[in-house]
Motif scaffolding. Structure first.
Motif, PDB file in Angstrom:
ATOM      1  N   LEU A  63       0.832  -1.199   0.000  1.00  0.00           N
ATOM      2  CA  LEU A  63       0.000   0.000   0.000  1.00  0.00           C
ATOM      3  C   LEU A  63       0.868   1.251   0.000  1.00  0.00           C
ATOM      4  O   LEU A  63       0.601   2.216  -0.739  1.00  0.00           O
ATOM      5  N   ASP A  64       1.907   1.229   0.821  1.00  0.00           N
ATOM      6  CA  ASP A  64       2.834   2.357   0.887  1.00  0.00           C
ATOM      7  C   ASP A  64       3.376   2.663  -0.501  1.00  0.00           C
ATOM      8  O   ASP A  64       3.364   3.815  -0.971  1.00  0.00           O
ATOM      9  N   LEU A  67       0.592   4.080  -2.918  1.00  0.00           N
ATOM     10  CA  LEU A  67       0.202   5.453  -2.612  1.00  0.00           C
ATOM     11  C   LEU A  67       1.321   6.430  -2.955  1.00  0.00           C
ATOM     12  O   LEU A  67       1.073   7.549  -3.422  1.00  0.00           O
ATOM     13  N   ASP A  68       2.535   5.988  -2.722  1.00  0.00           N
ATOM     14  CA  ASP A  68       3.682   6.831  -3.040  1.00  0.00           C
ATOM     15  C   ASP A  68       3.718   7.134  -4.535  1.00  0.00           C
ATOM     16  O   ASP A  68       3.921   8.286  -4.955  1.00  0.00           O
ATOM     17  N   VAL A  71       0.415   9.432  -5.436  1.00  0.00           N
ATOM     18  CA  VAL A  71       0.325  10.791  -4.892  1.00  0.00           C
ATOM     19  C   VAL A  71       1.618  11.566  -5.116  1.00  0.00           C
ATOM     20  O   VAL A  71       1.607  12.680  -5.648  1.00  0.00           O
ATOM     21  N   ARG A  72       2.736  10.952  -4.738  1.00  0.00           N
ATOM     22  CA  ARG A  72       3.992  11.675  -4.874  1.00  0.00           C
ATOM     23  C   ARG A  72       4.547  11.552  -6.286  1.00  0.00           C
ATOM     24  O   ARG A  72       5.152  12.481  -6.805  1.00  0.00           O
TER      25      ARG A  72
ATOM     26  N   PHE B  93       5.735   2.939   7.399  1.00  0.00           N
ATOM     27  CA  PHE B  93       4.654   3.223   6.459  1.00  0.00           C
ATOM     28  C   PHE B  93       4.572   4.721   6.156  1.00  0.00           C
ATOM     29  O   PHE B  93       4.597   5.548   7.056  1.00  0.00           O
ATOM     30  N   PHE B  97       6.232  10.111   2.334  1.00  0.00           N
ATOM     31  CA  PHE B  97       5.394  11.300   2.510  1.00  0.00           C
ATOM     32  C   PHE B  97       5.877  12.133   3.692  1.00  0.00           C
ATOM     33  O   PHE B  97       5.873  13.355   3.659  1.00  0.00           O
TER      34      PHE B  97
END
Lengths: 376, 376
Positions: A63-64, A67-68, A71-72, B93, B97
């Motif tokens: 998941l990390d 999402l990275d 989003v990033r 995690f 970010f």
């Protein structure tokens, strides 16, 4: 504005001992590609990111990573709510830090939460909360049902809604009349915790999670995007997808499902053993739930079939059981004599009792191998 | 530059069934106050943020809250490494970010990690990694011991060190010769996983975690800050503290321990039952490990003493056992006759055998109450 709606990723889930992490990573690659190709302005994930409150650490890392990248890497905001499978506190860790970077995670229900404003829309993130949790958060003793809880969340969202924006609700619930499948946990003990679709009638769009089949829920603007993968035999017929949502400044929403191509499909396959062995039928490497049409028992069926279909998840006789696979642990009485034991085995395998001819055959064969007394 | 060094928060830890979450929240309030008062430019937490790989959700919420206040509230960067109690993946995690906001978390060991640059210093975050993990991360089969693993981490840090900065290592390790206590888990099976202090000799400062007593480790610039609270009876004599580190552009580091005031102290108290009952001795609400000096057994000692000292964690007779509390489950043979049972009870309670006068007294009293046969 244009955004993508998905839900029920269930990262870390295993299915009949098959670890689906590679399948999930493969699907998340497609999610990222879709976000890029559609030039979506946001990705909404309507709950059940993980399969359980304490997911395996590999699922956390997956998941990390996803999402990275979203989003990033792509610079696209991601909006997440906790579902009934997630731990609100764990999923919500560091959410204060994350929201300033475009990763909006609604973990525990907060009565004073503000909507996320993107484009012409205000996204109201309504994490799953059982009645007791909602009663506590809103300090309202009248909240007794899931319907009450969600109504309270929506009323609060309505009160916080800024003028001039379209109203998008993101929620995790079982809307009455929806079509469920075998991999969703009931929301209420002794029931489904259903809520009425009319709750969402006034939304410009309701991005729902919980049910695994992509479907409308009562109104065209109230939709389940469906799960990331097929997570049970009952979902074999689903076409998993993300929902592309086009929300104009005025007028009705337009939605379009964008199908996902799984790393391995999940199928239910029915046939006689010998016919299946003449296969493969379809992609041999798919996850398969087999139903054998053979009348008699088939010796060592799993091992032999797996030589052709390596990812069989279950085998069962077709006629004797309901359409969906279920685990049956036969209770074998070790004190029974061999004939009675075989009767039981035959019944479990073939789904019916032996007829007289079969019984006679058994006694003939057994008489040759067993002692006279045991074969009596 | 000036920064604060702490470690071993062990959030979520319980001690003899006492939940320490309120004590930990109280201590974290002081940490925030110290950060503010000292105008520290960073806070370093050298591992064991949590007490276990999957901490209770309340501990997750507590850490979230503390970090939010420090980093987003006070604007002070926080630098964290995983210790041997933490799950690297879970703690790490969303670290991608978080680092852009001043929250630097080194979870899993990464061979290519860059130092965090603040003021005149480069902070090298070296998360705890056992030899097998380090062997894999550095692809170096020669790594066999904790010493090898940490040496490899430090060598890589040295190679990545930017010119003109002071070298600060943040690590979680058992430096040989350090003074341990009962609440640290050994790092290696069948040993302590010790490393040599000389590893850190060339550092301008080494901010260490693992040992719970604040102490130097071989060199003035190599320090354990110590744990947030007293986490075992063996730590009763510790003065828990944060270390304030002043690192000039040139010359040696200056360190100063800033003591923490616990919500409840943890003390070992020794005395005769009657004397203790005449108390309270010291703060009655402290967490107490009592050692009774009474020769004979004391009936219902815990319940009676708790009326005065509500937070007793353990009671034991003083003379019969070693200095540190230990749990002893006496094996009582239910078939023994009452006299033999009482002999056992007396021995467990008083730490010695009954003498003849005591034995005669028991028989006299027992004779009055028990049947003639049982009291024989």
């Amino acid at each position: 504005m244009r955004f993508l709606h998905t839900s029920d990723w269930h990262l870390g889930k295993t299915l009949c001992n098959a670890n689906l992490l590679d399948d999930q990573a493969h699907a998340l690659d497609q999610v990222a590609a879709m976000v890029k190709e559609t030039r979506a302005e946001a990705l909404v994930v309507a709950g059940d990111l993980y399969d359980r409150a304490v997911p395996p650490k590999e699922a956390v890392a997956l998941l990390d990573d996803a999402l990275d990248r979203l989003v990033r890497g792509l610079g696209v905001p991601v909006l997440i709510i906790a579902g009934n499978h997630d731990s609100p506190e764990r999923l919500g860790f560091a959410s204060g830090f994350l929201e300033t970077q475009g990763l909006h995670v609604a973990g525990p229900l907060e009565a004073g939460a503000s909507p996320v404003l993107i484009g012409n829309a205000a996204f109201h993130l309504l994490p799953y909360a059982d009645p007791a949790t909602a009663r506590h958060a809103f300090q309202d003793d009248a909240i007794r049902t899931h319907q009450d809880a969600l109504a309270a969340q929506l009323a609060r969202a309505r009160a916080n809604h800024p003028a001039g924006r379209r109203f998008v609700a993101v929620a995790h619930a079982f809307v009455a009349g929806g079509e469920g499948s075998d991999s969703e946990l009931g929301l209420a003990v002794g029931g489904t915790g259903e809520v009425d679709a009319t709750l969402f009638k006034a939304c410009d769009y309701a991005a729902l999670g919980h049910l695994h089949r992509p479907q409308e829920a009562g109104y065209a603007q109230v939709r389940y995007a469906g799960s990331l993968l097929k997570y049970s035999a009952s979902e074999a017929g689903h076409v998993k997808a993300l929902t592309l949502v086009e929300l104009p400044d005025h007028g009705p929403v337009r939605t379009e499902p964008l199908p996902l191509s799984p790393r391995r499909d999940l199928r239910r396959l029915r046939g006689r053993f010998e016919d299946l062995m003449r296969g493969p039928h379809g992609e041999a490497g798919d996850y398969l739930f087999l139903e054998l049409l053979d009348e008699g028992p088939v010796l060592d069926a799993m091992a032999r079939l797996r030589q052709i279909y390596p990812n069989i998840l279950g085998i069962q006789p077709a006629p004797a059981t309901p359409a969906l696979p279920q685990e049956v642990v036969p209770s074998v009485d070790r004190e029974l004599d061999p004939a009675a034991l075989f009767e039981t085995f035959f019944r479990d395998s073939a789904g019916r009792d032996m007829d007289e001819a079969e019984r006679a055959l058994f006694h003939e064969v057994a008489g040759r191998t067993l002692s006279g007394e045991a074969a009596e």
